[in-house]
Design an enzyme around this catalytic site. Structure first.
Site, PDB file in Angstrom:
ATOM      1  N   ALA A 264       0.837  -1.205   0.000  1.00  0.00           N
ATOM      2  CA  ALA A 264       0.000   0.000   0.000  1.00  0.00           C
ATOM      3  C   ALA A 264       0.874   1.258   0.000  1.00  0.00           C
ATOM      4  O   ALA A 264       1.956   1.266   0.591  1.00  0.00           O
ATOM      5  CB  ALA A 264      -0.921  -0.013   1.213  1.00  0.00           C
ATOM      6  N   PRO A 265       0.420   2.314  -0.699  1.00  0.00           N
ATOM      7  CA  PRO A 265      -0.870   2.481  -1.381  1.00  0.00           C
ATOM      8  C   PRO A 265      -0.897   1.989  -2.830  1.00  0.00           C
ATOM      9  O   PRO A 265      -1.881   2.179  -3.524  1.00  0.00           O
ATOM     10  CB  PRO A 265      -1.060   4.000  -1.345  1.00  0.00           C
ATOM     11  CG  PRO A 265       0.322   4.552  -1.422  1.00  0.00           C
ATOM     12  CD  PRO A 265       1.185   3.598  -0.634  1.00  0.00           C
ATOM     13  N   GLY A 266       0.186   1.379  -3.313  1.00  0.00           N
ATOM     14  CA  GLY A 266       0.124   0.715  -4.610  1.00  0.00           C
ATOM     15  C   GLY A 266       0.895   1.361  -5.743  1.00  0.00           C
ATOM     16  O   GLY A 266       0.785   0.916  -6.886  1.00  0.00           O
ATOM     17  N   GLY A 267       1.702   2.372  -5.457  1.00  0.00           N
ATOM     18  CA  GLY A 267       2.465   3.006  -6.524  1.00  0.00           C
ATOM     19  C   GLY A 267       3.411   2.035  -7.213  1.00  0.00           C
ATOM     20  O   GLY A 267       3.436   1.928  -8.442  1.00  0.00           O
ATOM     21  N   LYS A 268       4.193   1.320  -6.427  1.00  0.00           N
ATOM     22  CA  LYS A 268       5.147   0.378  -7.007  1.00  0.00           C
ATOM     23  C   LYS A 268       4.425  -0.839  -7.589  1.00  0.00           C
ATOM     24  O   LYS A 268       4.862  -1.407  -8.593  1.00  0.00           O
ATOM     25  CB  LYS A 268       6.170  -0.048  -5.953  1.00  0.00           C
ATOM     26  CG  LYS A 268       7.022   1.101  -5.419  1.00  0.00           C
ATOM     27  CD  LYS A 268       8.042   0.594  -4.420  1.00  0.00           C
ATOM     28  CE  LYS A 268       8.738   1.742  -3.713  1.00  0.00           C
ATOM     29  NZ  LYS A 268       7.796   2.468  -2.803  1.00  0.00           N
ATOM     30  N   ASP A 286      -0.522  -6.270   2.290  1.00  0.00           N
ATOM     31  CA  ASP A 286      -0.248  -5.271   3.313  1.00  0.00           C
ATOM     32  C   ASP A 286      -0.859  -5.758   4.618  1.00  0.00           C
ATOM     33  O   ASP A 286      -1.876  -6.467   4.605  1.00  0.00           O
ATOM     34  CB  ASP A 286      -0.827  -3.904   2.932  1.00  0.00           C
ATOM     35  CG  ASP A 286      -0.145  -2.774   3.694  1.00  0.00           C
ATOM     36  OD1 ASP A 286       0.826  -2.216   3.143  1.00  0.00           O
ATOM     37  OD2 ASP A 286      -0.558  -2.460   4.827  1.00  0.00           O
ATOM     38  N   ASP A 313       0.806 -10.144   7.193  1.00  0.00           N
ATOM     39  CA  ASP A 313       1.892  -9.617   8.010  1.00  0.00           C
ATOM     40  C   ASP A 313       3.180 -10.178   7.436  1.00  0.00           C
ATOM     41  O   ASP A 313       3.424 -11.379   7.484  1.00  0.00           O
ATOM     42  CB  ASP A 313       1.710 -10.051   9.468  1.00  0.00           C
ATOM     43  CG  ASP A 313       2.806  -9.514  10.379  1.00  0.00           C
ATOM     44  OD1 ASP A 313       3.767  -8.919   9.870  1.00  0.00           O
ATOM     45  OD2 ASP A 313       2.699  -9.697  11.604  1.00  0.00           O
ATOM     46  N   ASP A 332       9.350  -3.407   0.101  1.00  0.00           N
ATOM     47  CA  ASP A 332       9.431  -1.975   0.430  1.00  0.00           C
ATOM     48  C   ASP A 332       9.125  -1.873   1.923  1.00  0.00           C
ATOM     49  O   ASP A 332       7.992  -1.656   2.334  1.00  0.00           O
ATOM     50  CB  ASP A 332       8.422  -1.193  -0.409  1.00  0.00           C
ATOM     51  CG  ASP A 332       8.571   0.314  -0.223  1.00  0.00           C
ATOM     52  OD1 ASP A 332       9.540   0.733   0.442  1.00  0.00           O
ATOM     53  OD2 ASP A 332       7.724   1.070  -0.720  1.00  0.00           O
ATOM     54  N   CYS A 385      12.593   4.054   2.522  1.00  0.00           N
ATOM     55  CA  CYS A 385      12.689   5.500   2.316  1.00  0.00           C
ATOM     56  C   CYS A 385      13.363   6.130   3.535  1.00  0.00           C
ATOM     57  O   CYS A 385      12.918   7.132   4.069  1.00  0.00           O
ATOM     58  CB  CYS A 385      11.309   6.119   2.062  1.00  0.00           C
ATOM     59  SG  CYS A 385      10.078   5.777   3.340  1.00  0.00           S
TER      60      CYS A 385
END
Length: 449
Positions: A264-268, A286, A313, A332, A385
């Site tokens: 989430a939120p699903g960009g990648k 997620d 999880d 990620d 990040c």
């Protein structure tokens, strides 16, 4: 419908962030959705909230120069009003100082009437004596200087000094105090970058191509993007340029089965689908089942059909993929977010260096769990990040020591076109001050046996 004072709304949002540890972007969006703040005041509200959060350390230092009472002893209402007033006086050029002081005192008479005189005196005294404000000496105390001048926790500026030296740390600290660029990713299943940029220009949006991502476009504004016809038509999604590079390093191929953990939120997720031509299978998971709705909504808008979502999880085995293996896995990982504090400035004030080791242990645990789902000769990309070595190189090294069946691949050899973005060990690490995008890290691991 009656309008609402943007300064009062900003105060209320800042109060909730202090009391509830809420997220600024969610609170701002909720306030603006009421449509009680009109025109330029909408921009002022956003500027005040993010500006105060970005410059909070500097503002508190200024308060401490003129207040007889220690900053940490001030009532919360008084402290927030002082921050709001001083931010307008010192950092908001388009608001005259007299208006900033008068509007803040007016608000104080409503919210903290007994302290309105005190607030008035502090604001006027700070303005009159702004040239006499003292700061830590850069040569003698570089960590303290960077913390106060650029408004970051001292433990974080020390970390940056250790990584980049004082000069590099100052460039980073300055960049982290400014608003971030607003970047989108073109949906290559429906259009090209050139065609999208032409469409955006027709819609009145100034834009330019990103330097590194082949599908990125940088916009000169971020407001009301969801109202653009090109957004509704599914021609793009919002995603920082650094985030757009991790799926490229994963190198998914058409027909692959891919796991996107912590998706989430699903960009990648949607970018992986684009790279695969919307073929194969993509499992997006997620731990928060409510966030899976965001992935599905984005897939629907972009016209992507190969993504299936499920709650998982990443720390523990999942019955949903008990008998499934993958050619590619993207991790990620949940992290401190130190690389995106200019987007989420409230986060830097709620974190401490003690958070990093527990976070790193969780990240190692996630890799330990997910690696068994990877096929032999499969590729796993670990990304965060965060700017912290503890959450990045330390995690990769810890995992590799326990898993000799994995090797870290040198991204410099695989992706020479991105060579300036890689470390001497062949990992991806972007810096906001150097690369114009979020602070990001990625390592590519290959399962050799």
């Amino acid at each position: 419908m009656s309008s609402k004072n943007p300064r009062r709304a900003a105060f209320e949002i800042l109060l909730r962030i202090e009391k509830e540890k809420s997220f600024a972007d969610i609170l701002i969006d909720h306030e603006l959705s009421k449509d009680m703040i009109k025109g330029a005041d909408r921009g002022l509200l956003t500027e005040l909230v993010y500006g105060v959060l970005r410059r909070q350390g500097t503002l508190d230092h200024i308060i401490g120069q003129f207040s007889t009472q220690r900053t940490d002893k001030l009532e919360l209402y008084v402290l927030l009003l002082l921050r709001l007033g001083l931010y307008q006086c010192f950092f908001l050029d388009r608001v005259p100082v007299s208006a900033a002081v008068n509007e803040t005192v007016k608000l104080a008479k409503e919210l903290a009437p007994r302290a309105s005189g005190f607030i008035n005196a502090i604001l006027r005294n700070a303005d009159r004596n702004r040239d006499n404000i003292s700061y830590p000496d850069r040569a003698e105390n570089p960590v303290g200087y960077l913390a106060v001048r650029y408004s970051h926790p001292a433990w974080l500026t020390k970390q940056w000094c250790d990584q980049l030296g004082v000069d590099g740390a100052e460039e980073l600290a300055a960049a982290m105090s400014e608003p971030p660029p607003f970047t989108i990713r073109v949906n290559t299943l429906r259009t090209s970058r050139e065609a999208l940029m032409a469409r955006l220009t027709e819609e009145g949006i100034n834009c330019s191509a990103t330097r590194w991502s082949p599908d990125g476009v940088r916009l000169n504004q971020s407001g009301l993007i969801s109202r653009l016809p090109s957004f509704r038509d599914g021609l793009f999604t919002v995603q920082d340029e650094s985030s757009q590079l991790a799926p490229l390093f994963l190198s998914p191929e058409k027909g692959d089965r891919v796991l996107d953990a912590c998706a989430a939120p699903g960009g990648k997720t949607t970018q992986i689908a684009q790279l695969m031509g919307d073929t194969g299978e993509i499992y997006a998971c997620d731990v928060n089942h409510k966030k899976l709705r965001l992935i599905k909504e984005t897939c629907d808008r972009l016209g992507i059909t190969t993504v299936r979502t499920f709650t998982m999880d990443a720390n523990a085995p999942s019955p949903a993929i008990k008998d499934v293996t993958f050619q590619r896995i993207l991790v990620d990982a949940p992290c401190s977010g130190l690389g995106v504090i200019r987007r989420n400035p409230e986060g830097k004030w709620s974190k401490s260096p003690d958070d990093l080791l527990p976070q790193a242990r969780t990240q190692v645990s996630i890799l330990e769990n997910l690696c068994k789902y990877l096929d032999k000769q499969g590729t796993l990309v670990y990304a965060t990040c965060s700017t912290s070595v503890q959450e990045n190189e330390y995690v990769v090294d810890t995992f590799l020591r326990e898993h000799p069946e994995f090797v870290a691949e040198d991204l410099r050899t695989l992706f020479p076109e991105f060579a300036p973005l890689f470390t001497e060990r062949g990992f991806f690490r972007s810096w906001p001050h150097r690369d114009g995008m979020d602070g990001f890290f990625a390592a590519r691991l290959n399962k050799i046996k």
